[in-house]
Design a protein around this motif. Structure first.
Motif, short mmCIF file in Angstrom:
data_model
loop_
_atom_site.label_atom_id
_atom_site.label_comp_id
_atom_site.label_asym_id
_atom_site.label_seq_id
_atom_site.Cartn_x
_atom_site.Cartn_y
_atom_site.Cartn_z
N UNK A 1 18.17 10.91 -64.21
CA UNK A 1 17.73 11.06 -62.82
C UNK A 1 18.71 11.98 -62.10
N UNK A 2 18.15 12.94 -61.36
CA UNK A 2 18.99 13.90 -60.63
C UNK A 2 18.47 14.07 -59.20
N UNK A 3 19.35 14.07 -58.21
CA UNK A 3 18.93 14.33 -56.83
C UNK A 3 18.65 15.82 -56.62
N UNK A 4 17.71 16.11 -55.73
CA UNK A 4 17.45 17.50 -55.35
C UNK A 4 18.44 17.93 -54.29
N UNK A 5 19.09 19.04 -54.55
CA UNK A 5 20.02 19.65 -53.60
C UNK A 5 19.65 21.11 -53.45
N UNK A 6 19.68 21.62 -52.24
CA UNK A 6 19.39 23.03 -52.01
C UNK A 6 20.51 23.89 -52.61
N UNK A 7 20.13 24.88 -53.41
CA UNK A 7 21.11 25.78 -54.00
C UNK A 7 21.77 26.68 -52.98
N UNK A 8 21.11 26.92 -51.85
CA UNK A 8 21.65 27.80 -50.83
C UNK A 8 22.60 27.13 -49.88
N UNK A 9 22.16 26.00 -49.29
CA UNK A 9 22.97 25.36 -48.25
C UNK A 9 23.50 23.99 -48.66
N UNK A 10 23.05 23.46 -49.78
CA UNK A 10 23.51 22.15 -50.23
C UNK A 10 22.82 20.98 -49.55
N UNK A 11 21.84 21.27 -48.68
CA UNK A 11 21.13 20.21 -47.96
C UNK A 11 20.26 19.36 -48.87
N UNK A 12 19.86 18.20 -48.34
CA UNK A 12 19.08 17.26 -49.13
C UNK A 12 17.75 16.87 -48.51
N UNK A 13 17.36 17.44 -47.38
CA UNK A 13 16.10 17.10 -46.73
C UNK A 13 15.09 18.22 -47.00
N UNK B 1 2.78 19.07 -53.41
CA UNK B 1 2.46 18.56 -54.74
C UNK B 1 1.02 18.93 -55.09
N UNK B 2 0.79 19.10 -56.38
CA UNK B 2 -0.57 19.24 -56.90
C UNK B 2 -0.58 18.72 -58.32
N UNK B 3 -1.68 18.87 -59.03
CA UNK B 3 -1.77 18.32 -60.39
C UNK B 3 -0.83 19.01 -61.37
N UNK B 4 -0.27 20.14 -60.97
CA UNK B 4 0.59 20.90 -61.88
C UNK B 4 2.07 20.71 -61.62
N UNK B 5 2.45 20.02 -60.55
CA UNK B 5 3.86 19.86 -60.28
C UNK B 5 4.18 19.77 -58.80
N UNK B 6 5.38 20.26 -58.45
CA UNK B 6 5.85 20.15 -57.08
C UNK B 6 6.75 21.33 -56.72
N UNK B 7 6.72 21.68 -55.45
CA UNK B 7 7.60 22.70 -54.90
C UNK B 7 8.23 22.11 -53.65
N UNK B 8 9.53 22.37 -53.47
CA UNK B 8 10.22 21.84 -52.30
C UNK B 8 10.70 22.97 -51.42
N UNK B 9 10.69 22.72 -50.11
CA UNK B 9 11.21 23.68 -49.14
C UNK B 9 12.25 22.97 -48.30
N UNK B 10 13.43 23.54 -48.25
CA UNK B 10 14.53 22.96 -47.48
C UNK B 10 14.17 22.99 -46.01
N UNK B 11 14.23 21.83 -45.36
CA UNK B 11 13.84 21.76 -43.95
C UNK B 11 14.83 22.50 -43.05
N UNK B 12 16.08 22.65 -43.48
CA UNK B 12 17.07 23.34 -42.67
C UNK B 12 17.03 24.85 -42.81
N UNK B 13 17.26 25.35 -44.03
CA UNK B 13 17.37 26.80 -44.24
C UNK B 13 16.07 27.46 -44.70
N UNK B 14 15.06 26.67 -45.08
CA UNK B 14 13.77 27.23 -45.48
C UNK B 14 13.71 27.72 -46.92
N UNK B 15 14.77 27.56 -47.69
CA UNK B 15 14.75 28.01 -49.07
C UNK B 15 13.78 27.14 -49.88
N UNK B 16 13.07 27.79 -50.82
CA UNK B 16 12.04 27.11 -51.62
C UNK B 16 12.43 27.11 -53.08
N UNK B 17 12.00 26.07 -53.79
CA UNK B 17 12.25 26.00 -55.24
C UNK B 17 11.18 25.11 -55.88
#
Length: 126
Positions: free
Chosen positions: A13-25, A30-46
């Motif tokens: 198990x690993x927590x998601x951390x933003x590679x740019x700012x280190x934020x956690x929110x 989500x869809x049937x193929x997976x998930x994408x996250x967008x940092x609520x602070x800096x807007x970076x996506x992964x």
């Protein structure tokens, strides 16, 4: 009553951390193929794990597609990814768990099977 014994499957198990700012929110799609996250602070996506490889337009036409929401109606989360491992140590399943920033509600929002290899690189894609 006979209950089938489930084989033990190790999990990482690993927590998601933003590679740019280190934020956690994050806001999470989500869809049937997976998930994408967008940092609520800096807007970076992964993309999470191998989601980008299967992120197709057709996958948005299902009931499980769209932004993740908490039952309280909010859409900002801390995220963690659980990787279920096979006997050979390769990743067999990816499970994305989200914890609502507003009320702490936790839940699994999406999971999917990994049927390809090698998989070690996915452990860093959370």
């Amino acid at each position: 009553m006979n209950v089938a014994k489930q084989p033990y499957r190790p999990v990482r198990i690993a927590p998601s951390l933003c590679g740019g700012c280190g934020g956690q929110a994050f806001f999470v799609l989500v869809n049937d193929c997976g998930a994408e996250r967008e940092r609520s602070g800096c807007g970076s996506r992964a993309f999470i794990a191998d989601s980008e490889d299967y992120w197709e337009e057709d996958s948005w036409e299902t009931e499980r597609s769209g932004p993740a929401y908490c039952p309280c109606g909010r859409d900002k989360f801390e995220a963690a990814v659980a990787f279920s491992l096979g006997e050979d140590g390769s990743i067999r399943w990816v499970t994305v768990g989200l914890r609502c920033i507003a009320d702490g509600f936790c839940g699994v929002h999406i999971d999917w099977e990994i049927d390809h290899g090698p998989t070690d690189h996915l452990l860093t894609m959370v």
